[in-house]
Design a protein around this motif. Structure first.
Motif, PDB file in Angstrom:
ATOM      1  N   LEU A 169       0.836  -1.210   0.000  1.00 16.97           N
ATOM      2  CA  LEU A 169       0.000   0.000   0.000  1.00 16.97           C
ATOM      3  C   LEU A 169       0.865   1.253   0.000  1.00 16.97           C
ATOM      4  O   LEU A 169       1.815   1.360   0.777  1.00 16.97           O
ATOM      5  CB  LEU A 169      -0.909   0.018   1.235  1.00 16.97           C
ATOM      6  CG  LEU A 169      -1.963  -1.081   1.319  1.00 16.97           C
ATOM      7  CD1 LEU A 169      -2.702  -1.013   2.652  1.00 16.97           C
ATOM      8  CD2 LEU A 169      -2.954  -0.955   0.164  1.00 16.97           C
ATOM      9  N   PHE A 170       0.490   2.182  -0.861  1.00 17.37           N
ATOM     10  CA  PHE A 170       1.229   3.439  -0.971  1.00 17.37           C
ATOM     11  C   PHE A 170       0.284   4.630  -0.908  1.00 17.37           C
ATOM     12  O   PHE A 170      -0.842   4.559  -1.398  1.00 17.37           O
ATOM     13  CB  PHE A 170       1.940   3.543  -2.335  1.00 17.37           C
ATOM     14  CG  PHE A 170       3.211   2.760  -2.430  1.00 17.37           C
ATOM     15  CD1 PHE A 170       3.188   1.388  -2.594  1.00 17.37           C
ATOM     16  CD2 PHE A 170       4.439   3.401  -2.369  1.00 17.37           C
ATOM     17  CE1 PHE A 170       4.367   0.665  -2.700  1.00 17.37           C
ATOM     18  CE2 PHE A 170       5.623   2.683  -2.465  1.00 17.37           C
ATOM     19  CZ  PHE A 170       5.592   1.311  -2.623  1.00 17.37           C
ATOM     20  N   SER A 171       0.774   5.726  -0.340  1.00 14.56           N
ATOM     21  CA  SER A 171       0.140   7.011  -0.603  1.00 14.56           C
ATOM     22  C   SER A 171       1.248   7.992  -0.966  1.00 14.56           C
ATOM     23  O   SER A 171       2.340   7.966  -0.386  1.00 14.56           O
ATOM     24  CB  SER A 171      -0.689   7.501   0.580  1.00 14.56           C
ATOM     25  OG  SER A 171       0.146   7.852   1.635  1.00 14.56           O
ATOM     26  N   ILE A 172       0.953   8.797  -1.979  1.00 16.68           N
ATOM     27  CA  ILE A 172       1.886   9.830  -2.417  1.00 16.68           C
ATOM     28  C   ILE A 172       1.130  11.152  -2.406  1.00 16.68           C
ATOM     29  O   ILE A 172       0.173  11.329  -3.161  1.00 16.68           O
ATOM     30  CB  ILE A 172       2.448   9.544  -3.827  1.00 16.68           C
ATOM     31  CG1 ILE A 172       3.126   8.175  -3.880  1.00 16.68           C
ATOM     32  CG2 ILE A 172       3.415  10.653  -4.238  1.00 16.68           C
ATOM     33  CD1 ILE A 172       3.712   7.811  -5.253  1.00 16.68           C
ATOM     34  N   HIS A 173       1.534  12.047  -1.516  1.00 18.17           N
ATOM     35  CA  HIS A 173       0.944  13.386  -1.444  1.00 18.17           C
ATOM     36  C   HIS A 173       1.938  14.344  -2.074  1.00 18.17           C
ATOM     37  O   HIS A 173       3.047  14.481  -1.578  1.00 18.17           O
ATOM     38  CB  HIS A 173       0.689  13.805   0.000  1.00 18.17           C
ATOM     39  CG  HIS A 173      -0.335  12.987   0.702  1.00 18.17           C
ATOM     40  ND1 HIS A 173      -1.668  13.342   0.769  1.00 18.17           N
ATOM     41  CD2 HIS A 173      -0.238  11.806   1.352  1.00 18.17           C
ATOM     42  CE1 HIS A 173      -2.334  12.412   1.432  1.00 18.17           C
ATOM     43  NE2 HIS A 173      -1.498  11.470   1.810  1.00 18.17           N
TER      44      HIS A 173
END
Ligand code: YOG
Length: 134
Positions: free
Chosen positions: A49-53
């Motif tokens: 799982l990734f989040s890129i802000h």
């Protein structure tokens, strides 16, 4: 255990962002503002799982995804075109294919030394960005 992209990253170079934005159909006035920006990326990586802000003084963009799972991306605040996106590993590189109206659209992230690299592709344009740890 793959590469660890976790962290806060500041843009230090941005080659051919203009060409990439033009390929995306971003208007002249918006491009003039956007090319002055020094965006920051906050990447959170937890297994698959990734989040890129991506944040800036002008616009922010958030992306969340799971490796190998196609999702609908809205590109809100960017070119606002919807596409189907899929992120996979290619060795230690993170590769995103963005299938939609624009041909050859996608991006690749990788680490080189202490730097985060990002190649953004659209049609025949390639933008190359480098980030350093904040
Ligand atoms: O990153 O998709 O890390 O999403 C690309 C801008 C500029 C707005 C930025 C705001 C494309 C005006 C996101 C810049 C140009 C210009 C800060 C790149 C479109 C509009 C948000 C990106 C991936 C990989 C994760």
């Amino acid at each position: 255990m793959p590469v660890d992209f976790n962290g806060t990253w500041n843009l230090v170079s941005n080659d051919n962002f203009e060409g990439y934005m033009t390929a995306l159909g971003i208007d002249f006035a918006t491009r003039k503002i956007a090319k002055m920006l020094k965006p920051q990326k906050v990447i959170k990586q937890d297994g698959d799982l990734f989040s890129i802000h991506t944040t800036s003084t002008f616009r922010d963009y958030t992306l969340q995804f799971k490796i190998g799972e196609e999702f609908e991306e809205d590109n809100k605040g960017l070119d606002n075109r919807k596409c189907k996106s899929l992120v996979t590993w290619d060795d230690d590189k993170l590769i995103c294919v963005q299938t939609g109206e624009k041909k050859n659209r996608g991006w690749t992230h990788w680490l080189e030394g202490d730097d985060l690299h990002l190649e953004l592709r659209c049609e025949n344009q390639v933008c190359k960005q480098v980030f350093k740890r904040a």
